[in-house]
Design an enzyme around this catalytic site. Sequence first.
Site, PDB file in Angstrom:
ATOM      1  N   ARG A 187      -6.812  -8.178  -9.098  1.00  0.00           N
ATOM      2  CA  ARG A 187      -7.491  -9.450  -9.361  1.00  0.00           C
ATOM      3  C   ARG A 187      -8.957  -9.164  -9.653  1.00  0.00           C
ATOM      4  O   ARG A 187      -9.410  -8.023  -9.564  1.00  0.00           O
ATOM      5  CB  ARG A 187      -7.391 -10.365  -8.124  1.00  0.00           C
ATOM      6  CG  ARG A 187      -7.903  -9.692  -6.853  1.00  0.00           C
ATOM      7  CD  ARG A 187      -7.897 -10.619  -5.664  1.00  0.00           C
ATOM      8  NE  ARG A 187      -8.079  -9.928  -4.403  1.00  0.00           N
ATOM      9  CZ  ARG A 187      -9.230  -9.497  -3.913  1.00  0.00           C
ATOM     10  NH1 ARG A 187     -10.333  -9.659  -4.602  1.00  0.00           N
ATOM     11  NH2 ARG A 187      -9.289  -8.897  -2.741  1.00  0.00           N
ATOM     12  N   GLU A 202      -3.117   6.343   8.131  1.00  0.00           N
ATOM     13  CA  GLU A 202      -3.863   7.319   7.342  1.00  0.00           C
ATOM     14  C   GLU A 202      -4.889   8.034   8.216  1.00  0.00           C
ATOM     15  O   GLU A 202      -5.310   7.503   9.261  1.00  0.00           O
ATOM     16  CB  GLU A 202      -4.600   6.641   6.184  1.00  0.00           C
ATOM     17  CG  GLU A 202      -3.705   6.132   5.098  1.00  0.00           C
ATOM     18  CD  GLU A 202      -4.479   5.514   3.956  1.00  0.00           C
ATOM     19  OE1 GLU A 202      -3.883   5.367   2.880  1.00  0.00           O
ATOM     20  OE2 GLU A 202      -5.665   5.164   4.135  1.00  0.00           O
ATOM     21  N   LYS A 219       0.817  -1.212   0.000  1.00  0.00           N
ATOM     22  CA  LYS A 219       0.000   0.000   0.000  1.00  0.00           C
ATOM     23  C   LYS A 219       0.856   1.270   0.000  1.00  0.00           C
ATOM     24  O   LYS A 219       0.542   2.245  -0.672  1.00  0.00           O
ATOM     25  CB  LYS A 219      -0.937  -0.010   1.213  1.00  0.00           C
ATOM     26  CG  LYS A 219      -2.052  -1.049   1.121  1.00  0.00           C
ATOM     27  CD  LYS A 219      -3.007  -0.910   2.292  1.00  0.00           C
ATOM     28  CE  LYS A 219      -4.211  -1.820   2.135  1.00  0.00           C
ATOM     29  NZ  LYS A 219      -3.857  -3.237   2.142  1.00  0.00           N
ATOM     30  N   HIS A 259     -14.534  -4.047   8.478  1.00  0.00           N
ATOM     31  CA  HIS A 259     -13.815  -3.639   7.270  1.00  0.00           C
ATOM     32  C   HIS A 259     -13.965  -4.637   6.130  1.00  0.00           C
ATOM     33  O   HIS A 259     -13.197  -4.610   5.168  1.00  0.00           O
ATOM     34  CB  HIS A 259     -12.328  -3.407   7.563  1.00  0.00           C
ATOM     35  CG  HIS A 259     -12.078  -2.391   8.636  1.00  0.00           C
ATOM     36  ND1 HIS A 259     -12.365  -1.056   8.478  1.00  0.00           N
ATOM     37  CD2 HIS A 259     -11.585  -2.525   9.891  1.00  0.00           C
ATOM     38  CE1 HIS A 259     -12.046  -0.408   9.580  1.00  0.00           C
ATOM     39  NE2 HIS A 259     -11.580  -1.268  10.461  1.00  0.00           N
TER      40      HIS A 259
END
Length: 664
Positions: free
Chosen positions: A292, A200, A116, A235
């Site tokens: 994907r 973040e 990430k 999540h």
Amino acid sequence: MFNKILIANRGEIACRVAATARRLGIQTVAVYSDADRDAQHVQACDEAVHIGGPAPRDSYLQWERILAAAKQTGAQAVHPGYGFLSENEAFAQACADAGLVFIGPPPSAIQAMGLKAESKRLMEQAGVPLVPGYHGADQDPALLKREASRIGYPALIKASAGGGGKGMRAVYSADEFDAALASCKREAINSFGDDAVLIERYVQKPRHIEIQVFGDSLGNCVYLFERDCSVQRRHQKVLEEAPAPGMTPERRAQMGEAAVAAAKAVGYVGAGTVEFIAEQDGRFYFMEMNTRLQVEHPVTEAITGLDLVEWQLRVASGEPLPLKQSQLAMRGHAIEARICAENPDGGFLPATGTLDVARWPSHVAFQRGDVRIDAGVREGDAISPFYDSMIAKLIVWGEDRAQALARLDAALRDTHIAGLHTNVAFLRRCAATDSFSKADLDTGLIEREKAQLFNQSGLPLRVSAAAVVAHTLAVEAGTQGSDPWSARDGWRLFGAASRRFDLATGDTHHAVLLSRHHRGGMTLTVDGEAIEFAVRSTDAETHELFLGNGSELQRVRVKTYAQGERVAVFAANGSTVLTEVDLIAHAGDGAAEGGRLTAPMPGKLIAFLAQAGDTVTKGQPLAVMEAMKMEHTISSPRDGTVAELLFAVGDQVGDGAELLRLEA
């Protein structure tokens, strides 16, 4: 086009790929573990090769065995599905080195987007909007904590190599940071073999909107519109829909072009998804790219009329994209519900067991249709602790969102699964909330609507009790002989015949009395309340109940499914599972033990948070288990002292196993 492909996955995605390949005249090879020997995906393919034990690390993650299976069977390409090795650049490279086509992006693209932090640096260079955060390589916990304070709380800790909500925690204050970081790192190393994280800003009331992109080896890239995946628990996505409600054509073009720019920045080939966090005012930020096919790809197929797996196969064989951006269009609205083996009222703990009943809505279409079911299991199959908890995906399509919502409710109503906990009733309540029905969407929807979603009663007791009685009577009627002496209807010349049923819902017992009158009528007394009762049964499973009389008459159509003493009852307004207790069989049962710390599901013991001799309080976290790729913290059932730890960290434990012994 390929002659034969190997599908390096299991479950519904393997079945999905096999179906498209068969339509294109391509032969398929399945791989399977000890747990999957008789699985549906094995039956769906032309050939099958055994690759190891039930745990993924012993089978589906053993790429040397997968490559050997491809060579052995003469497969030309490998389709990775999603999960397992689908985003593993080393596996993609190993396929290429072995002379096999990896049906997915090049290893370099997987690597660039797989971390990430690195992907965010690339996106910044490509001009894609980013959420403020820290994506650096320095993983010193003190530095990470300082960065979280700089960014401001609430902050989000995310596994850099992760996905699917694993290794992710929202932190609301500095006091919570250390524990959350440790948990994220543990989960990340177990799931991805890499405990690096990024920090973040946690966007308030965010929407999760993703763009489906597709690239070919000739440099072409298009976006196939968006999906809203805001409804999430832990999540992980629960409901997904396309198109995103409230999306303007201008914003759709902006997000689509940003997604294409992201894909082109890494030389992307094949199907991929660029995920964005969107503010309520429409501003959006790059979150990650899934290199994907996504679990929710059917909603895109439903609104475009395209088969994305067919596109994957064509692009991987060297063909150009079938359509240009100007040729792509969408029609109608589609919603997908993920049906999982889990207990929403128990913190979404995964459930294992046998699918004693798995009945789907009628008129199901595989491809473009009003209702579609993508399932990798059948009635009678077992849901094991080794793999993801998803049982099936239910997808509906409508001319507009209102019609799609109505079809979703009807399809969930007609989905009957018994034998283990599922989230079907929860999904139906979710779709019926004001927030979802009015498209007031954000990732906090489930928490905001929790009063309507959790710990809701099933069917009224009078209805479910009547259904169990009707089921018993129908079974008995089907076993009696043709002569009047074997009839089991309790006929009396005078007076009434009474019969007692002892039913239980959870730990609560209910006394139910069925009285038959000599003139043919029946009365049902449920916990002291008497109700006139009649039933018309088509068979042992299908009943029409009549409760009360006159203006109070209630007519209810129900389905009943019995496994041993447990009877699952389904009606239009809900479902319930009752136990028809055999008092004689249970006469020797002792009182349930209290205060024991037991495993709520089968899984692996990750950590003990207390040691022998420690004094603990009720609700204090004492152990951490991992099941179906997720961590679960188990708390003390009462105050006490830890007398003994009964397992070692790393042990696999069974459902209900006592983990440690508590003394008063």
